[in-house]
Design a protein around this motif. Structure first.
Motif, PDB file in Angstrom:
ATOM      1  N   ASP A  98       0.832  -1.214   0.000  1.00  0.00           N
ATOM      2  CA  ASP A  98       0.000   0.000   0.000  1.00  0.00           C
ATOM      3  C   ASP A  98       0.864   1.260   0.000  1.00  0.00           C
ATOM      4  OD1 ASP A  98      -2.314  -1.478  -0.040  1.00  0.00           O
ATOM      5  OD2 ASP A  98      -2.692  -1.294   2.124  1.00  0.00           O
ATOM      6  N   HIS A  99       1.902   1.264   0.847  1.00  0.00           N
ATOM      7  CA  HIS A  99       2.818   2.410   0.883  1.00  0.00           C
ATOM      8  C   HIS A  99       3.504   2.599  -0.473  1.00  0.00           C
ATOM      9  CE1 HIS A  99       2.715   3.945   4.937  1.00  0.00           C
ATOM     10  NE2 HIS A  99       2.889   2.739   5.459  1.00  0.00           N
ATOM     11  N   LYS A 100       3.906   1.498  -1.056  1.00  0.00           N
ATOM     12  CA  LYS A 100       4.598   1.551  -2.352  1.00  0.00           C
ATOM     13  C   LYS A 100       3.677   2.144  -3.430  1.00  0.00           C
ATOM     14  CE  LYS A 100       7.598  -1.500  -5.014  1.00  0.00           C
ATOM     15  NZ  LYS A 100       8.050  -2.886  -5.180  1.00  0.00           N
ATOM     16  N   GLN A 101       2.430   1.725  -3.439  1.00  0.00           N
ATOM     17  CA  GLN A 101       1.464   2.289  -4.395  1.00  0.00           C
ATOM     18  C   GLN A 101       1.263   3.780  -4.150  1.00  0.00           C
ATOM     19  OE1 GLN A 101      -2.035  -0.185  -3.941  1.00  0.00           O
ATOM     20  NE2 GLN A 101      -1.528  -1.344  -5.804  1.00  0.00           N
ATOM     21  N   LYS A 140       2.152   9.437  -5.689  1.00  0.00           N
ATOM     22  CA  LYS A 140       2.607  10.789  -5.332  1.00  0.00           C
ATOM     23  C   LYS A 140       3.738  11.269  -6.236  1.00  0.00           C
ATOM     24  CE  LYS A 140       1.329  10.751  -0.457  1.00  0.00           C
ATOM     25  NZ  LYS A 140       1.832  10.845   0.928  1.00  0.00           N
ATOM     26  N   LEU A 141       4.610  10.342  -6.647  1.00  0.00           N
ATOM     27  CA  LEU A 141       5.750  10.713  -7.479  1.00  0.00           C
ATOM     28  C   LEU A 141       5.497  10.494  -8.966  1.00  0.00           C
ATOM     29  CD1 LEU A 141       8.690   9.351  -5.305  1.00  0.00           C
ATOM     30  CD2 LEU A 141       7.742  11.665  -5.390  1.00  0.00           C
ATOM     31  N   ASN A 142       4.307  10.003  -9.278  1.00  0.00           N
ATOM     32  CA  ASN A 142       3.909   9.779 -10.664  1.00  0.00           C
ATOM     33  C   ASN A 142       4.891   8.859 -11.390  1.00  0.00           C
ATOM     34  OD1 ASN A 142       2.183  10.046 -12.834  1.00  0.00           O
ATOM     35  ND2 ASN A 142       3.260  11.838 -13.652  1.00  0.00           N
ATOM     36  N   CYS A 143       5.163   7.726 -10.773  1.00  0.00           N
ATOM     37  CA  CYS A 143       6.026   6.742 -11.426  1.00  0.00           C
ATOM     38  C   CYS A 143       5.342   5.377 -11.403  1.00  0.00           C
ATOM     39  CB  CYS A 143       7.402   6.696 -10.777  1.00  0.00           C
ATOM     40  SG  CYS A 143       7.420   6.174  -9.066  1.00  0.00           S
ATOM     41  N   LYS A 144       5.858   4.474 -12.226  1.00  0.00           N
ATOM     42  CA  LYS A 144       5.203   3.186 -12.390  1.00  0.00           C
ATOM     43  C   LYS A 144       6.085   1.989 -12.059  1.00  0.00           C
ATOM     44  CE  LYS A 144       2.081   4.863 -15.983  1.00  0.00           C
ATOM     45  NZ  LYS A 144       2.415   6.265 -15.901  1.00  0.00           N
ATOM     46  N   SER A 145       7.360   2.225 -11.787  1.00  0.00           N
ATOM     47  CA  SER A 145       8.269   1.116 -11.524  1.00  0.00           C
ATOM     48  C   SER A 145       9.362   1.525 -10.551  1.00  0.00           C
ATOM     49  CB  SER A 145       8.910   0.641 -12.834  1.00  0.00           C
ATOM     50  OG  SER A 145       9.794   1.638 -13.318  1.00  0.00           O
TER      51      SER A 145
END
Length: 94
Positions: A67-70, A75-80
């Motif tokens: 959940d934190h990772k998602q 928040k940082l607009n990244c996908k990987s």
């Protein structure tokens, strides 16, 4: 004002430190979006820790870590993780 060569930013190490300081100030708003827990999770992710290793180290459920990772990615607009690493280094988040 007298010229003082001792106060010039003339070494790469000093210049790098100065640029890091400027970027840290400039992108402070990005770091402020993240909680202390999220920053600690980013630090562990960047150390190549798995979600399971992070959950054991922080004494949290693996689902809480996910959940934190998602939330971090959103928040940082990244996908990987690769994008997270790049953004973290660019904005001096950790």
């Amino acid at each position: 004002m007298a010229f003082d060569p001792d106060n010039l930013l003339n070494t790469p190490k000093t210049l790098d430190a100065f640029l890091k300081h400027i970027k840290t100030i400039r992108y402070k708003h990005i770091r402020e979006k993240l909680t202390a827990r999220q920053i600690s999770i980013i630090e562990l992710i960047l150390q190549d820790k798995t979600e399971k290793e992070i959950s054991v180290k922080l004494n949290l459920s693996i689902y809480t870590i996910k959940d934190h990772k998602q939330a971090i990615y959103k928040k940082l607009n990244c996908k990987s993780t690769k994008e997270l690493y790049s953004i973290s280094k660019e904005f001096y988040l950790v």
